[in-house]
Design a protein around this motif. Structure first.
Motif, PDB file in Angstrom:
ATOM      1  N   ASP A 278       0.834  -1.204   0.000  1.00  0.00           N
ATOM      2  CA  ASP A 278       0.000   0.000   0.000  1.00  0.00           C
ATOM      3  C   ASP A 278       0.872   1.258   0.000  1.00  0.00           C
ATOM      4  O   ASP A 278       0.622   2.202  -0.746  1.00  0.00           O
TER       5      ASP A 278
ATOM      6  N   ASN B 212       2.496   1.644  -3.252  1.00  0.00           N
ATOM      7  CA  ASN B 212       1.558   2.196  -4.239  1.00  0.00           C
ATOM      8  C   ASN B 212       1.590   3.717  -4.207  1.00  0.00           C
ATOM      9  O   ASN B 212       1.383   4.384  -5.225  1.00  0.00           O
ATOM     10  N   SER B 213       1.840   4.263  -3.032  1.00  0.00           N
ATOM     11  CA  SER B 213       1.954   5.720  -2.940  1.00  0.00           C
ATOM     12  C   SER B 213       3.296   6.191  -3.463  1.00  0.00           C
ATOM     13  O   SER B 213       3.418   7.319  -3.946  1.00  0.00           O
ATOM     14  N   LEU B 214       4.320   5.354  -3.336  1.00  0.00           N
ATOM     15  CA  LEU B 214       5.653   5.723  -3.813  1.00  0.00           C
ATOM     16  C   LEU B 214       5.798   5.507  -5.320  1.00  0.00           C
ATOM     17  O   LEU B 214       6.735   5.997  -5.951  1.00  0.00           O
ATOM     18  N   GLU B 215       4.864   4.754  -5.857  1.00  0.00           N
ATOM     19  CA  GLU B 215       4.784   4.492  -7.291  1.00  0.00           C
ATOM     20  C   GLU B 215       6.099   4.003  -7.885  1.00  0.00           C
ATOM     21  O   GLU B 215       6.687   4.649  -8.751  1.00  0.00           O
ATOM     22  N   PRO B 216       6.575   2.879  -7.433  1.00  0.00           N
ATOM     23  CA  PRO B 216       7.791   2.353  -8.054  1.00  0.00           C
ATOM     24  C   PRO B 216       7.512   1.883  -9.479  1.00  0.00           C
ATOM     25  O   PRO B 216       6.365   1.552  -9.810  1.00  0.00           O
ATOM     26  N   ASP B 217       8.543   1.874 -10.273  1.00  0.00           N
ATOM     27  CA  ASP B 217       8.361   1.345 -11.623  1.00  0.00           C
ATOM     28  C   ASP B 217       8.316  -0.174 -11.577  1.00  0.00           C
ATOM     29  O   ASP B 217       7.678  -0.799 -12.415  1.00  0.00           O
TER      30      ASP B 217
ATOM     31  N   ALA C 174      -0.624  -4.715  -5.697  1.00  0.00           N
ATOM     32  CA  ALA C 174       0.365  -3.742  -6.154  1.00  0.00           C
ATOM     33  C   ALA C 174      -0.057  -3.118  -7.479  1.00  0.00           C
ATOM     34  O   ALA C 174      -0.448  -3.826  -8.407  1.00  0.00           O
ATOM     35  N   ALA C 175       0.019  -1.803  -7.519  1.00  0.00           N
ATOM     36  CA  ALA C 175      -0.252  -1.105  -8.780  1.00  0.00           C
ATOM     37  C   ALA C 175       1.072  -0.867  -9.502  1.00  0.00           C
ATOM     38  O   ALA C 175       1.296   0.202 -10.075  1.00  0.00           O
ATOM     39  N   PHE C 176       1.954  -1.812  -9.382  1.00  0.00           N
ATOM     40  CA  PHE C 176       3.254  -1.762 -10.060  1.00  0.00           C
ATOM     41  C   PHE C 176       3.678  -3.208 -10.300  1.00  0.00           C
ATOM     42  O   PHE C 176       3.190  -4.118  -9.607  1.00  0.00           O
TER      43      PHE C 176
ATOM     44  N   GLN D  45       0.401   8.325   5.864  1.00  0.00           N
ATOM     45  CA  GLN D  45       0.052   6.912   5.664  1.00  0.00           C
ATOM     46  C   GLN D  45       0.811   6.023   6.666  1.00  0.00           C
ATOM     47  O   GLN D  45       0.239   5.127   7.278  1.00  0.00           O
TER      48      GLN D  45
END
Lengths: 500, 550
Positions: A91, A94-99, A122-124, A288
Motif C-alpha cells: 500500500d 503504491n503511494s511511492l509508485e515504483p516502476d 500492487a499497482a506496479f 500513511q
C-alpha cells in the motif's frame, strides 16, 4: 576495511560504459533510484518510507525520467506484516509508485501464494525471473518474468534473479527456482528484441558468470539487492564497475544514466548513495505511515501482562544457550499442545532485546519477538530422532545460526569441542534418560515440522493431528498464556547445559 | 469332672456390642461411600450435561459463526454499489455482534474480546475504504463521461469557412489524428493497472494536448478548440482530475485488496484461536470425564474392597459367634445332656465370659447334685447305726464278687457272724448300749479285715457278713479265728452271757470256689448253716459249712 573501500567506490561512482544501442537521437538522461530492504515502516534511525517518498519527490521533480526500482526484501518479517503479510508495504509502495519491485527472499516470508496475492494489491509490476510454479506451469501468478520500462525515449529491461536457497530457507512447498544463467540469457534476448536500450539485472545471490554477462553486454548493469553490510561477514562478492549495491540500510542509490548522443558515444553512468534521513518526509506518505503505526498500535499496544524478572531475547543468547524467555515460549507450546516435550528454534525469536524486571508486556512485544506466522505443530518422534535433532540444534551454535533449539520437557548437555554427532549428551525426559526406541510427542512450529532450519529429521517424524489449517499461531498462544498468568517469571532451570 | 481355661475376662456383651458396632460402622461407611460417590457422579453428569456439553457445542458454534465472518467480509468487499455495501455492512455488523455476545457468555477471555474489537474496528475502516473506493469510482466514471463528451465535442469541431480546402483538410486530419491519439492514450491510461504506466501515459497525454494547442492556434475555430483542450486539460490534470482519480483508484484498489486479505488473516487467526480454545475446552472436558471415569473406577474398587472387608469382618464375627457362643452353648447343652444321661464326662470350656460363668454355675450345680446323689446312694447302701454296708449293698457286692470269682476262677469266702446272747445284752444293758455294742463289734470286724477288697455288711439285727474275695477256706478260718480272738481281747463286758462274761460271736463260714461255685443265696445259706452249727456247738466259735450227709 573492505566495507569502507566499497563505500568509497560507491559513494560517487562515475562510469563510462561502452555504447549501448540507442533508439532515437535526442540526448537523454535517465535517473534510477534503487532502494529496498525496508520491512519496518517506522525507522527513525535510518529513515523510513516517508523519507524515501520525499527523496523520490525531489528526484522526480529534478529529473524527468526517473525510474524507481524497489528491491524488495520488505514484505516480512515485521510486526505489521505478521498481521497483514506485507499488504501495508504494498500500500505504501503504491503511494511511492515504483516502476517495479523485485522479489527478495523475504517476500516469501508468508508463502508464495501470499506473494501472488500481494502482486494483485500492487499497482506496479513485481518481477521475479527465475521462478517456476508447477501449478500454473509458469511464473508465480501475478509476477512478471521481466519488465520493460519506457521512460521518455528509452526502454530499460529488468531481470530479477531470486536466490536459490529461498526454497530451503522459507520451505516453499511448490515453487522451484530455475538456474539463473539460461533465464538471464533468454530474457535478455527477448528484452533486446522488444527494443530494450539497457538491461538491468537484479540479484541477491552472487554468481561467478555475472561479470562475464556484464562484460559480454548481455546485461548492462547489475544491482545486488542485499546490502554490503548484510553480507560483510561472508562476503566473497566480486567487484565489478557495473555492479551496484547499497552499503547499508537506510540508504538509496541514485544512478544517473547519460544516454549516448550518437551510436558510437559512450554511456555514462554515475551513482551516489543517499541517506534517507536527509530527506524531508513526504506529508502524504508520512501520514500513511503514521496511520499504519496507529493501526499497529491499535492491534498491538495492548498490555497483556508484566515481566517479574529481567529477561532477554538477545540473538547471542537464544541461538547459543538456554534462554529464560525462550523457556517460557517452549513451555507455552508444550502446554498448548499437551505433548511430552516442546522444541523451538532460537531463530524464531527475533526481538534481540533485553527486558527489565517489571516491564509491561504488550502484544507488540510478543509480535516483535515472534514475527513469523509460525503455527503450532505436533510430531510423534522416536528418542533417536530427537537425539539427532538436538545434535543438529547445536551443530552451528558457534556461528549463532537460528537452528539452536530451545526446549521444554527435556534436559540435555552439549559440548562443542566434541566430535559432530557426539556433542549432545545426557538427554533426559521427565528425569528419565532418553530411550532411543521410545516414542515421544513434541510440540513445535509448523516451520520446523516441515524440516525448516535444516531439521530434516522432523520430516521423518509422524505428524499428530493436522498440520495444515487448524493450529493457532505460536505468538497467539504465547500471548494467551501471558494473559492468563498476568505476571510471568521466565527462569533458567538448567534444561540446556553447555559443558565447555 | 468339668474343667476350663480361664483368661482375661471378655464379656459377651462387649463382644456382641463391638461386633455389632463394627458391622454398623462398616455399613455406615459403605452407605456413605456409595451415596457420596453417587452424588459426586451425579454432579459430574450434571456438569457435563448442563455446562460442558453446551460449552463444547457453543464453542463450535462460535467458531462456525466466526468463520462466517469471512463470507460476509467477501460479500462486503465485492459490493459494487453503495446499497450493496450498506447491506453487507449491516450483515457484517450483526454477525460481529452475534459473535461478541457468544464470546462474552462462553469464553470471557480478554484476548478474544480485544481481537473481536480489533476486527470490528478493521471492518469499520474497511467499510470506509470501500465507500471511498466507490466514491472515487463514481467520480472517475463521471470524469470519463465528461472527457468522452469533450472528445466528442472536439471531434465535431469543423474547420468552418477556410478558403484553402487542402490546408483545411490537412489541419482537420491533423486535429482528428492528434485527438484520436490523445484519446487512445487516455483510454490506455484508464485501463492500465500499473501506476508508473498510468503516470507515463498521462504525462505523454499532457504533452500531446500541449502540442495540439500549439499547432492549431491559428485555425479559424482555434478559440473553440483551445477551449476544448483547456477543458480536457483541466478534466484530466486538475487536483481531482482523471489522472489523480485513476492513480487514486489504483491505490485504493490495492489498499482494499490488502485490507481484505488482512481482514481474512485477522478473522482466520481469530477463528483458529477460537477453534483451539474450543478444542482445549473439549480436551479439558474429555480429560475431566476420563478423570471421572478413573475416579469412579477407583471408587468402585474402594466400595468393592469395603464390601469384601465387610463380608470378611461379618464372616469373622459369625465365626467368633459360632466359636464363642454357639459352639460353647452346644458344649453346655451336651454337658447338660450328658449329665441328664448320668454320664460324667469331662468338658473343656474355655473363656471368661457369661457362657463360661453359666458353665461354671452348671458344673457347680451338677457337682452338688452328684455329691448329694452319692450321699443318697451311700445312705441307701449303708447301715445307719454302724455306717457299714447294709443288706442291699451286701447283695450287690456278693453277686459282683461271685461273678468276678467265676471269671477269675478264684475263691470267695463268706463269714456270717452273729453276736452271741445279744438279746440278753439288750435286755440288760438297754438298747442304746446294745447299739454301742454293735458298733464296737463292727469296729473289731473291720479292724481285722485289712484288705480293701474285703467287705463287711450288717446282715440284720446282730448279724454281720464278711465277703472276702480270693480267700479260700483256710484264709476264711484264719480271719474268723482272728475276729473271735480280737473280740476276746477287746473284752466287751456281757455279764448276762451264759457263754463268756464278755461279748462273743459265732461265725459260719462258706466258700465258693471254682470247683463249686455258689450263688449268693446258696453261699449265704451255707454260711447260715455253718453259723447254726457254731451256735449249736457252744457259740464263741466258728464253723465251716459242711454239706449235710446224705
Amino acid at each position: 576495511m573492505l566495507k569502507f573501500l566499497v563505500l568509497g567506490l560507491l559513494a560517487l561512482n562515475i562510469l563510462v560504459l561502452p555504447p549501448v544501442r540507442a533508439h532515437g537521437s535526442a540526448p537523454q538522461e535517465s535517473t534510477l533510484i534503487f532502494a529496498g530492504n525496508m520491512p519496518e515502516i517506522v525507522n527513525t534511525e535510518h529513515g523510513n518510507y516517508g523519507n524515501l517518498a520525499g527523496l523520490l519527490q525531489r528526484v522526480r521533480q529534478q529529473q524527468n525520467h526517473t525510474l524507481f526500482v524497489f528491491s524488495g526484501g520488505s514484505l516480512g518479517p515485521s510486526q505489521m506484516s505478521s498481521f497483514d503479510y506485507g499488504s501495508h508495504i504494498i500500500d505504501i509502495l503504491n503511494s511511492l509508485e515504483p516502476d517495479l519491485m523485485t522479489v527478495g527472499k523475504r517476500e516469501f516470508s508468508f508463502t508464495e501464494d501470499e506473494l501472488s496475492l500481494r502482486s494483485h494489491e500492487a499497482a506496479f509490476p513485481i518481477v521475479a525471473s527465475n521462478l517456476y510454479d508447477p501449478l500454473v506451469k509458469t511464473n508465480l501468478e501475478g509476477l512478471y518474468d521481466s519488465i520493460l520500462i519506457t521512460k521518455g525515449q528509452k526502454k530499460i529491461g529488468f531481470i530479477c534473479i531470486v536466490a536459490s536457497d529461498v526454497i530451503q530457507e522459507y520451505l516453499l512447498p511448490r515453487v522451484t527456482v530455475l538456474e539463473p544463467r539460461r533465464v538471464i540469457e533468454r530474457l535478455s534476448t527477448q528484452l533486446r528484441q522488444q527494443g530494450a536500450d539497457m538491461i538491468v539485472l537484479l540479484y541477491s545471490e552472487q554468481q561467478d558468470y555475472y561479470t562475464q554477462l556484464l562484460d559480454n553486454s548481455q546485461i548492462d548493469l547489475a544491482f545486488r539487492t542485499t546490502t554490503i553490510s548484510d553480507t560483510a561477514n561472508t562476503d566473497t562478492a566480486i567487484q565489478h564497475p557495473k555492479i551496484f549495491a547499497l552499503s547499508e540500510h537506510g540508504r538509496a542509490l541514485q544512478v544517473n544514466i547519460q544516454w549516448p548522443q550518437s551510436p558510437k558515444a559512450a554511456l555514462v553512468v554515475t551513482s551516489k548513495e543517499l541517506l534517507l534521513r536527509d530527506y524531508p518526509q513526504d506529508p502524504g506518505v508520512g501520514h500513511q505511515v503514521r496511520q499504519y503505526s496507529a493501526r499497529m498500535g491499535r492491534l498491538l499496544n495492548h498490555r497483556i501482562g508484566s515481566l517479574g524478572i529481567n529477561a532477554n531475547t538477545l540473538r547471542g543468547s537464544v541461538r547459543t544457550e538456554e534462554n529464560a524467555f525462550a523457556n517460557f515460549i517452549a513451555d507455552a507450546i508444550r502446554s498448548a499442545t499437551k505433548t511430552d516435550i516442546a522444541l523451538i528454534n532460537g531463530g524464531a525469536i527475533r526481538g534481540n532485546k533485553a527486558y527489565l524486571a517489571n516491564s509491561i508486556i504488550t502484544r507488540q512485544i510478543i509480535r516483535q519477538e515472534l514475527p513469523f506466522r509460525s503455527r503450532l505443530a505436533i510430531l510423534s518422534l522416536t528418542g533417536e530422532q530427537l537425539s539427532e535433532a538436538l545434535e543438529h540444534s547445536v551443530s552451528a551454535a558457534e556461528t549463532m545460526e537460528g537452528r539452536f533449539a530451545q526446549v521444554s520437557g527435556l534436559t540435555f548437555s552439549f559440548s562443542l569441542s566434541a566430535a559432530p554427532g557426539k556433542r549432545v549428551t545426557n538427554i533426559k525426559i521427565k528425569d528419565q534418560a532418553l530411550d532411543p526406541s521410545a516414542t515421544y510427542t513434541m510440540g513445535t512450529s509448523d516451520y520446523l515440522a516441515k524440516g525448516g532450519d535444516g531439521y530434516l529429521v522432523f520430516l521423518n517424524a509422524k505428524p499428530v493431528g493436522t498440520l495444515t489449517s487448524t493450529q493457532p499461531l505460536i505468538s497467539d498462544i504465547v500471548i494467551n498464556t501471558i494473559q492468563r498468568q498476568q505476571n510471568i517469571n521466565p527462569s533458567l532451570d538448567a534444561r540446556i547445559v553447555r559443558l565447555d | 469332672m468339668f474343667s476350663r481355661f480361664t483368661g482375661t475376662r471378655l464379656s459377651l456383651v462387649s463382644v456382641f456390642s463391638a461386633s455389632l458396632s463394627v458391622v454398623f460402622l462398616l455399613f455406615l461407611i459403605l452407605s456413605w461411600l456409595t451415596f457420596s460417590r453417587l452424588l459426586n457422579f451425579e454432579s459430574i453428569l450434571v456438569n457435563i450435561s448442563e455446562q460442558a456439553l453446551p460449552k463444547i457445542v457453543s464453542s463450535s458454534q462460535l467458531y462456525g459463526e466466526a468463520a462466517r465472518l469471512l463470507e460476509f467480509a467477501d460479500l462486503f468487499s465485492d459490493s459494487t454499489s453503495e446499497v450493496g455495501e450498506r447491506r453487507a455492512e449491516q450483515k457484517l455488523t450483526a454477525q460481529v455482534n452475534v459473535i461478541k455476545a457468544f464470546s462474552n457468555s462462553y469464553f470471557n477471555n480478554e484476548f478474544f474480546e480485544t481481537q473481536l474489537e480489533i476486527i470490528n474496528i478493521e471492518l469499520i475502516e474497511f467499510s470506509e475504504l470501500i465507500k471511498e473506493r466507490l466514491t472515487t469510482q463514481k467520480k472517475l466514471m463521471l470524469r470519463e463521461q465528461q472527457s468522452s463528451q469533450l472528445f466528442a465535442q472536439a471531434f465535431s469541431l469543423s474547420n468552418g469557412t477556410n478558403e484553402n480546402i487542402a490546408k483545411q483538410q490537412a489541419e482537420q486530419v491533423n486535429w482528428l489524428s492528434q485527438l484520436s491519439q490523445a484519446m487512445v492514450m487516455m483510454n490506455r491510461a484508464l485501463i492500465s493497472g500499473r501506476l508508473q504506466e498510468v503516470r507515463g501515459l498521462f504525462s505523454a497525454l499532457e504533452e500531446k494536448l500541449d502540442a495540439i494547442q500549439i499547432t492549431n492556434i491559428k485555425s479559424h475555430n482555434a478559440e473553440q478548440k483551445q477551449q476544448v483542450i483547456r477543458d480536457l486539460n483541466r478534466l484530466l490534470f486538475e487536483a481531482n482530475g482523471l489522472e489523480a482519480l485513476s492513480v487514486g483508484l489504483l491505490r485504493l484498489n490495492g489498499r482494499e485488496i490488502g485490507r481484505k486479505n488482512f481482514l481474512h488473516h485477522l478473522i482466520d487467526d481469530y477463528t483458529r484461536l477460537l477453534e483451539h480454545s474450543a478444542k482445549e475446552i473439549e480436551a479439558d472436558i474429555f480429560a475431566q470425564t476420563s478423570a471421572t471415569v478413573a475416579a469412579v473406577k477407583q471408587q468402585r474398587l474402594i466400595i468393592g474392597s469395603v464390601i469384601v472387608l465387610t463380608l470378611i469382618v461379618l464372616f469373622i464375627i459369625i465365626m467368633i459367634m459360632q466359636r464363642r457362643v454357639l459352639t460353647r452353648l452346644r458344649q453346655i447343652s451336651n454337658m447338660v445332656h450328658s449329665k441328664t444321661l448320668g454320664k460324667n464326662e469331662a468338658v473343656l470350656l474355655s473363656g471368661n465370659d457369661e457362657i463360661s460363668d453359666l458353665a461354671d454355675a452348671f458344673t457347680i450345680f451338677a457337682n452338688t447334685i452328684e455329691i448329694q446323689k452319692q450321699k443318697l446312694e451311700h445312705m441307701s447302701m449303708s447301715d445307719g447305726l454302724t455306717g457299714i454296708a447294709n443288706r442291699r449293698a451286701l447283695d450287690m457286692r456278693l453277686l459282683h464278687d461271685i461273678e468276678l470269682s467265676i471269671r477269675h476262677k478264684s475263691d470267695v469266702a463268706v463269714l456270717l457272724m452273729d453276736i452271741d446272747n445279744f438279746k440278753a445284752y439288750n435286755d440288760n444293758y438297754g438298747h442304746s448300749a446294745g447299739d454301742e455294742c454293735l458298733k464296737h463289734v463292727c469296729q473289731v470286724v473291720c479292724q481285722v479285715l485289712r484288705r480293701d477288697s474285703d467287705f463287711v455288711a450288717r446282715y440284720g439285727g446282730e448279724e454281720f457278713v464278711c465277703i472276702m474275695p480270693h480267700t479260700d477256706i483256710n484264709g476264711a478260718k484264719d480271719i474268723a479265728h482272728k475276729i473271735i480272738q480280737t473280740l476276746t481281747d477287746v473284752n466287751l463286758p456281757h455279764q448276762f452271757s451264759p457263754t463268756k462274761p464278755y461279748v462273743t460271736m459265732s461265725i459260719g463260714i462258706a466258700v465258693s470256689n471254682a470247683k463249686q461255685v455258689l450263688m449268693p443265696d446258696t453261699i449265704l445259706n451255707h454260711a447260715d448253716t455253718a453259723l447254726y452249727a457254731a451256735k449249736k456247738a457252744g457259740k464263741n466259735r466258728f464253723e465251716e459249712y459242711s454239706a449235710p450227709a446224705l
